[in-house]
Design a protein around this motif. Structure first.
Motif, short mmCIF file in Angstrom:
data_model
loop_
_atom_site.label_atom_id
_atom_site.label_comp_id
_atom_site.label_asym_id
_atom_site.label_seq_id
_atom_site.Cartn_x
_atom_site.Cartn_y
_atom_site.Cartn_z
N LEU A 18 12.74 18.20 -8.50
CA LEU A 18 12.06 17.35 -9.47
C LEU A 18 10.93 18.12 -10.14
O LEU A 18 10.24 18.91 -9.51
CB LEU A 18 11.49 16.11 -8.79
N GLY A 19 10.73 17.86 -11.42
CA GLY A 19 9.64 18.50 -12.15
C GLY A 19 9.60 18.04 -13.58
O GLY A 19 10.44 17.24 -14.01
N ASP A 45 8.57 12.39 -13.97
CA ASP A 45 7.15 12.23 -13.69
C ASP A 45 7.05 11.43 -12.40
O ASP A 45 7.58 10.31 -12.31
CB ASP A 45 6.47 11.48 -14.84
N LEU A 46 6.39 11.95 -11.38
CA LEU A 46 6.37 11.30 -10.07
C LEU A 46 5.64 9.96 -10.09
O LEU A 46 5.73 9.19 -9.12
CB LEU A 46 5.74 12.22 -9.03
N ALA A 85 12.15 5.22 -10.28
CA ALA A 85 13.12 6.32 -10.34
C ALA A 85 12.99 7.22 -9.13
O ALA A 85 14.00 7.66 -8.55
CB ALA A 85 12.91 7.12 -11.63
N LEU A 86 11.76 7.49 -8.71
CA LEU A 86 11.52 8.35 -7.55
C LEU A 86 12.09 7.72 -6.29
O LEU A 86 12.73 8.39 -5.48
CB LEU A 86 10.02 8.60 -7.39
N MET A 87 11.88 6.42 -6.13
CA MET A 87 12.37 5.73 -4.93
C MET A 87 13.90 5.80 -4.85
O MET A 87 14.48 5.98 -3.77
CB MET A 87 11.93 4.27 -4.92
N GLY A 88 14.56 5.67 -6.01
CA GLY A 88 16.01 5.74 -6.03
C GLY A 88 16.53 7.10 -5.60
O GLY A 88 17.51 7.20 -4.85
N GLU A 119 -1.92 8.60 -4.26
CA GLU A 119 -1.00 7.50 -4.52
C GLU A 119 0.46 7.95 -4.50
O GLU A 119 1.32 7.27 -3.92
CB GLU A 119 -1.33 6.84 -5.86
N VAL A 120 0.75 9.07 -5.12
CA VAL A 120 2.14 9.55 -5.13
C VAL A 120 2.60 9.90 -3.72
O VAL A 120 3.71 9.56 -3.30
CB VAL A 120 2.30 10.76 -6.07
N SER A 121 1.75 10.59 -2.94
CA SER A 121 2.12 10.96 -1.57
C SER A 121 2.37 9.73 -0.72
O SER A 121 3.31 9.70 0.09
CB SER A 121 1.02 11.82 -0.94
N ALA A 122 1.54 8.70 -0.90
CA ALA A 122 1.72 7.47 -0.14
C ALA A 122 3.05 6.81 -0.50
O ALA A 122 3.78 6.34 0.39
CB ALA A 122 0.56 6.51 -0.42
N ALA A 123 3.37 6.80 -1.81
CA ALA A 123 4.62 6.19 -2.24
C ALA A 123 5.82 6.95 -1.70
O ALA A 123 6.81 6.35 -1.26
CB ALA A 123 4.66 6.14 -3.77
#
Length: 327
Positions: free
Chosen positions: A30-31, A51-52, A57-60, A90-94
């Motif tokens: 991802l990038g 975009d993280l 989309a990231l969860m999928g 926030e992104v790391s937690a998600a």
């Protein structure tokens, strides 16, 4: 194994994604950099522009993986707290919550910068008490990210690699090379040589591979395992660049004070780029750090694949080559 690598268009993430693909894993990287994404595709990594902060989309994508290597981060000594918090905490937690919910293994890349304000400098173990003070917003955000990851995904592996360098590095040696070429770097070793540890990017990638093959929850320091002298190394870099070695002496504490003033002025204009001098940058050159690798050796069976004698020689040669190409 299906492995998802965040930050794959970055320095560390790109090396990790490529080496995992070479090892036979099915890798998605991802990038946000399309040009680097095409280079990843050419090396056997399936690139996904993302975009993280786009969490659905990231969860999928995480749900379709067997393991995630979260190497993406806002990695700089300068910036706004809101951005550090959003990108690092926030992104790391998600990511951690999604991995835990889907039963996906997680390797989270952190940093030993969290130790900077602890007062310890030699053979620092992972059990060192950290906070509430930090020497940079980056370090604070990465520590808070660790807490979020461990709370959401207790089985996650968290790596703290020290000073990552190697082919493709755009931070450590290139920035020092530029400072040497323009004669901006004063000598800050008035009290004697400063000893520290670094980590070749391939050694970090090795640690990631071991964590995938041999799951081990918790925190792990990662370095090349060898102490190096900072100023002698800078002299080697200056020689390779064919520029004078730094000789103009400066008082580290006074310079750090000047840096703090500059930071305060620049902070009045949050969108302004990084000041030419930061207190954290001064400390990196004046305060050494070595890490205890016992946990990594015992639980991950970590053994560096590249010695700094070879790694630094190659990195210095690359920095000199880049400087010559842009001369």
């Amino acid at each position: 194994m299906r492995v998802l690598v965040t930050g794959a268009t970055g320095f560390l993430g790109g090396v990790v994604a490529r080496e995992l693909a070479v090892s036979g894993h099915e890798v998605r990287g991802l990038g946000r950099d399309a040009v680097r994404g095409r280079a990843l595709e050419a090396d056997g990594v399936h690139f996904v522009p993302l975009d993280l902060r786009d969490q659905p989309a990231l969860m999928g994508l995480i749900a379709e993986a067997d393991a995630v290597v979260h190497s993406a981060a806002r990695s700089t000594l300068w910036g706004r707290w809101a951005d550090f918090y959003a990108d690092n905490v926030e992104v790391s937690a998600a990511v951690a919550r999604a991995c835990a919910g889907a039963g996906v293994r997680l390797i989270h890349i952190s940093t030993p910068s969290v130790y900077n304000a602890t007062g310890q400098t030699r053979n620092i173990p992972e059990t060192t008490p950290i906070g509430p003070r930090f020497d940079s917003l980056y370090a604070r955000s990465k520590y808070l990210a660790e807490l979020e990851v461990q709370a959401a995904h207790p089985e996650a592996t968290l790596l703290r690699p020290r000073g990552i360098y190697g082919p493709g590095d755009t931070s450590i040696l290139p920035r020092l090379a530029l400072a040497l070429r323009v004669g901006r770097l004063p000598r800050l070793d008035g009290r004697g040589e400063v000893h520290t540890e670094l980590t070749h990017v391939r050694n970090v990638s090795q640690a990631v591979g071991l964590a995938l093959a041999r799951p081990a929850p918790g925190l792990f320091n990662i370095t090349d395992g060898v102490t190096i002298p900072i100023w002698a190394t800078l002299d080697r870099l200056a020689d390779a660049l064919a520029v004078p070695r730094p000789t103009r002496q400066a008082n580290p504490r006074a310079l750090e004070g000047v840096a703090r003033i500059l930071e305060a002025v620049y902070a009045l204009h949050p969108r302004r780029s990084e000041p030419p001098l930061t207190a954290s940058g001064v400390r990196l050159l004046t305060r050494g750090m070595t890490l205890d690798l016992t946990r990594a050796r015992q639980r991950l069976d970590y053994l560096p694949v590249l010695h700094p004698d070879q790694g630094l020689q190659e990195a210095i040669a690359e920095a000199a080559g880049q400087a010559a190409a842009h001369a």
